[in-house]
Enzyme design. Structure first.
Site, PDB file in Angstrom:
ATOM      1  N   GLY A   1     -17.236 116.184 -82.840  1.00  0.00           N
ATOM      2  CA  GLY A   1     -17.758 115.034 -83.766  1.00  0.00           C
ATOM      3  C   GLY A   1     -17.495 114.807 -85.195  1.00  0.00           C
ATOM      4  O   GLY A   1     -18.096 113.858 -85.836  1.00  0.00           O
TER       5      GLY A   1
ATOM      6  N   THR B   1     -19.403 119.708 -91.551  1.00  0.00           N
ATOM      7  CA  THR B   1     -20.380 118.901 -92.235  1.00  0.00           C
ATOM      8  C   THR B   1     -20.630 119.290 -93.417  1.00  0.00           C
ATOM      9  O   THR B   1     -20.970 118.647 -94.419  1.00  0.00           O
ATOM     10  CB  THR B   1     -21.665 118.936 -91.163  1.00  0.00           C
ATOM     11  OG1 THR B   1     -21.328 118.306 -89.993  1.00  0.00           O
ATOM     12  CG2 THR B   1     -22.375 117.950 -91.758  1.00  0.00           C
TER      13      THR B   1
ATOM     14  N   ALA C   1     -27.799 119.460 -95.678  1.00  0.00           N
ATOM     15  CA  ALA C   1     -27.172 119.827 -94.604  1.00  0.00           C
ATOM     16  C   ALA C   1     -26.727 121.194 -94.668  1.00  0.00           C
ATOM     17  O   ALA C   1     -26.299 121.622 -95.468  1.00  0.00           O
ATOM     18  CB  ALA C   1     -25.986 118.786 -93.918  1.00  0.00           C
TER      19      ALA C   1
ATOM     20  N   GLU D   1     -22.789 127.132 -83.474  1.00  0.00           N
ATOM     21  CA  GLU D   1     -22.560 128.522 -83.077  1.00  0.00           C
ATOM     22  C   GLU D   1     -23.644 129.013 -82.923  1.00  0.00           C
ATOM     23  O   GLU D   1     -23.856 129.848 -82.278  1.00  0.00           O
ATOM     24  CB  GLU D   1     -21.566 129.203 -84.099  1.00  0.00           C
ATOM     25  CG  GLU D   1     -20.156 128.649 -84.024  1.00  0.00           C
ATOM     26  CD  GLU D   1     -19.298 129.302 -85.172  1.00  0.00           C
ATOM     27  OE1 GLU D   1     -18.596 130.234 -84.814  1.00  0.00           O
ATOM     28  OE2 GLU D   1     -19.328 129.228 -86.403  1.00  0.00           O
TER      29      GLU D   1
END
Length: 770
Positions: A493, A535, A720, A725
């Site tokens: 994503g 991210t 963030a 994982e």
């Protein structure tokens, strides 16, 4: 700690790739067939270890449609090997083969049928050599030596930084040679003295299985070669690192090698670094036409798999259950070539002892060559192997001391900010609080009946790889934005997350943001896509690119309005003048350039400095709990309850985070209960979709709770940090602990198949594989 709710970031937006993928419109590498494209088929070794006495190609060349048969002898003008840490991997076997399934020749033909017929017609003469089919055999004093050459280490300085231990792999210059590809040692304190003073010392040995990542899309690549340039379309996670290998092979400048990656049909680490791209490229180099190479599942399994491991752990505890010392011996079965196993080993060493206060530590790790398919990256990167040893050892200690397994972890977990690796970044998470969330969820519905057991396990991985990233943001005259990033969309994503970030930073609608990725000629540089870094680290580069674009727009607007830049206020997609007028980004660009033309380009870079100076860039938390039920008659293990904590700092897309967390947990259950590649002699007996058992929907727990934790404590945008994982890493250990509680017997080998558990319950000897 709560996080600020934002306009776009933090919202459950629809994924950018959703429509294309569910309608079949998405383009994958296998869909790319350039004009004049030929097809290739690999001739593979039928021996585990043998000298090549000759390769007869005349019959293959006589097959209608066959254009060429490429062997190692045709590559004399090239650098014939690849490998980003140790360049030991032959493109086509030279002089000898080192595993069953190794590429020996490449048949190029007008169509795949002719290529397959030609491959069957190639005759290879061998002289068999003794084989070492597992690490124990490879370490024996009389073991056959797989590699006689010292290839030299090609890993850069980042390898030692990510490994947390100095030095690159070194085979050494003096005989006798061994099958040890790489060693890593990590220690502090006085382990022997601490063990001598311990109230109890607990020792156990575990075996983690050989796994295949099982991405839906097998490896495939299309290569086109002209006189001075190479273009490869591939299913690669790291296109820029593949470019480096290809440039070395063909002695080309990086600017003349283009690696392009469409959508990836899954990766899970298995498509990290270079895999089959050199094969397609040498085919195109020989015939001077585009060449397409598509592997089937069996060929993909023989291309790479996860490192299996045998780990011995010895820990000392005081009477209250506090850790005094831990000692680990790790042996990875890394297969015939090193690939990324040296770094997997280093990470296993860093992660095996857990996120605990360990005043005295000694870890010895060895990556061992064997005559099996090469191992490489796999989701979790050494953490699942190490966690199985460290976390089951902790539960054994709790049992001996009469302490609850959750309580012994409470007494040993590092606090927020505490160091796990001395001198490295402190833990950017509240692990004790995460543990309480798991414990509370499990206890709400736990069953206290015979045959049921609860298991918990904790990990913290030094994640993020090395902090190198770049990004480009282009603001257009209509106010829309194009983002260029070298990161790869492989189902996690990233296209959606990066679009959310840009929409949030620039205040534009998310529908106005397009993300272009994974093309070394068109997108910005990105070192890797893996280690849960996109991210967090790519996000930082994109955030900086947005800031650069805003700064440039502000300077342009100030020039147009003839006012100080600081008088202009930032708004959503606009700048506001002192008198309240709104200046849209697109209008600023048009007015500055003097027509409906031009653009503003913002550039963002990330390197190891400032907030990313201290390694690792961030820690990835794995905190899981399971409840299992066991049928004593059959040994079948049923997962009744599954709890995971996704401690991600800030969830850009909460639904996507939950999906990643459940996906990781399910993959971890595969290795815990079902999955294992099994060798019988030189050959795998289950390299296919039927006999290699992956989790099914019916294997999921009756109750699943994924707890997304946002404390804004990460280094990335809005606090963030990586996810994706974490839930896999401790899963095998948690299941093993739950089975131990349910049976009163301690399993030491995964997967816990029905036969293994039945044998465990009935006190019968373990079996290596089924």
């Amino acid at each position: 700690m709560s996080v600020e709710r934002r306009r776009v970031a933090g919202q459950a937006v629809q994924r950018r790739d959703l429509f294309e993928k569910v309608t079949g419109a998405a383009t994958y590498t296998v869909d790319v067939t350039p004009p004049g494209c030929l097809h290739a088929k690999v001739v593979r070794s039928s021996r585990a270890h043998a000298r090549i006495l000759g390769i007869e190609t005349s019959a293959a060349l006589a097959v209608p449609g066959v254009i060429a048969v490429v062997t190692a002898s045709d590559l004399a003008a090239l650098f014939p090997r690849f490998g980003h840490i140790i360049p030991d991997h032959a493109i086509l076997a030279m002089e000898k083969v080192r595993y069953y399934g190794e590429p020996v020749a490449l048949v190029v033909a007008e169509n795949i049928v002719a290529a397959s017929d030609g491959a069957e017609a190639v005759q290879v003469r061998y002289e068999d050599l003794p084989a070492a089919m597992d690490a124990e055999a490879a370490l024996a004093p009389d073991a056959p030596i797989l590699h006689d050459d010292d290839y030299g280490a090609s890993g850069d300085e980042s390898f030692s930084e990510m490994a947390a231990t100095p030095g690159l792999p070194d085979h050494g210059d003096s005989p006798p040679r061994t099958n040890v590809a790489h060693t890593v040692d990590l220690s502090w304190g006085d382990v022997d003295a601490a063990l001598a003073q311990a109230h109890i010392v607990v020792e156990n040995r575990v075996h983690y299985p050989m796994l295949y990542a099982y991405a839906m899309e097998p490896y495939n690549a299309v290569a086109s070669f002209t006189e001075d340039s190479l273009h490869v379309v591939s299913s690669a996670q790291h296109p820029f690192m593949v470019r480096t290998d290809l440039a070395r092979i063909f002695s080309l400048p990086l600017s003349r090698v283009r690696v392009q990656v469409p959508y990836l049909g899954g990766g899970y680490g298995s498509k990290s670094y270079t895999k089959i791209e050199p094969l397609a490229a040498v085919g195109a180099w020989v015939v001077r036409q585009p060449v397409k190479l598509v592997l089937d599942v069996e060929e993909a399994i023989y291309t790479t798999r996860a490192d299996s491991a045998a780990i011995t752990v010895r820990s000392g505890f005081d009477a209250e259950g506090r850790i005094l010392a831990r000692a680990f011996d790790i042996v990875l079965d890394s297969g015939a070539y090193a690939d990324n196993s040296p770094l997997v080993l280093a990470k296993a060493v860093n992660r095996c002892f857990g996120p605990y206060r360990v005043p005295n530590l000694r870890v010895r790790g060895r990556s061992v060559y064997t005559n099996t398919s090469p191992a490489s990256s796999y989701r979790g990167f050494g953490a699942p192997q190490g966690a199985l040893a460290g976390e089951t050892n902790l539960d054994r200690a709790a049992a001996q001391l009469g302490i609850d397994p959750v309580e012994i972890r409470r007494r040993n977990l590092v606090p927020p900010g505490g160091e796990i690796l001395p001198g490295k970044r402190g833990i950017d998470a509240d692990l004790p609080a995460d543990l309480e969330l798991v414990a509370e969820s499990l206890q709400r519905d736990a069953r206290t009946v015979p045959g049921h057991g609860i298991g918990v396990a904790c990990t913290a991985s030094d994640a993020g790889a090395y902090p190198i990233s770049t990004a480009i943001v282009r603001v257009q005259t209509d106010g829309s934005v194009t983002v260029l990033s070298g990161s790869t969309e492989m189902g996690q994503g990233s296209r959606s997350v990066l679009a959310q970030l840009v929409a949030e930073e620039l205040g534009v609608p998310i529908e106005a943001v397009d993300v272009v990725q994974s093309d070394t000629a068109m997108s910005s540089y990105e070192r890797t896509t893996g280690a849960s870094r996109t991210t967090t680290l790519v996000g930082l580069a994109v955030q900086r690119a947005c800031a650069d674009a805003r700064a440039k727009l502000t300077e342009m607007a100030a020039e147009i309005e003839q006012c100080p830049p600081e008088s202009l206020a930032q708004g959503d997609g606009v700048l506001e003048s002192a008198d309240g007028r709104k200046l849209a980004f697109g209008d600023i660009i048009s007015r500055w350039f003097g027509g409906d033309a031009g653009e503003v380009t913002g550039v963002g870079t990330l390197r190891r400095d400032g907030r990313t100076q201290k390694m690792p860039p961030f820690w990835e938390v794995g905190m899981v709990g399971v409840e299992v039920g066991i049928d004593p008659e059959t040994g079948v293990v049923r997962v009744d309850q599954l709890v995971t904590v996704a401690d991600v700092g800030f969830a850009f897309n909460p639904k996507a985070v939950e999906g990643q967390d459940l996906g990781a947990a399910t993959q971890g259950l595969g290795g815990a209960l079902f999955e294992e590649l099994v060798y019988d002699g030189p050959q795998l007996v289950n390299p296919n979709m039927v006999e290699y058992r992956v989790p099914r929907m019916t294997d999921l727990a009756d109750k699943i709770e994924s707890i997304v934790v946002e404390r804004g404590d990460g280094v990335g945008p809005y606090g963030a940090k990586g996810g994706g994982e974490g839930a896999l890493n401790p899963m095998g250990a948690a299941v093993a602990n739950a089975v131990a509680m349910a049976t009163g017997k301690w399993p030491s080998r995964l997967p816990l198949t029905p036969e293994r558990v039945w044998r465990l319950v009935n006190d019968l000897p373990e079996v290596d594989a089924e």
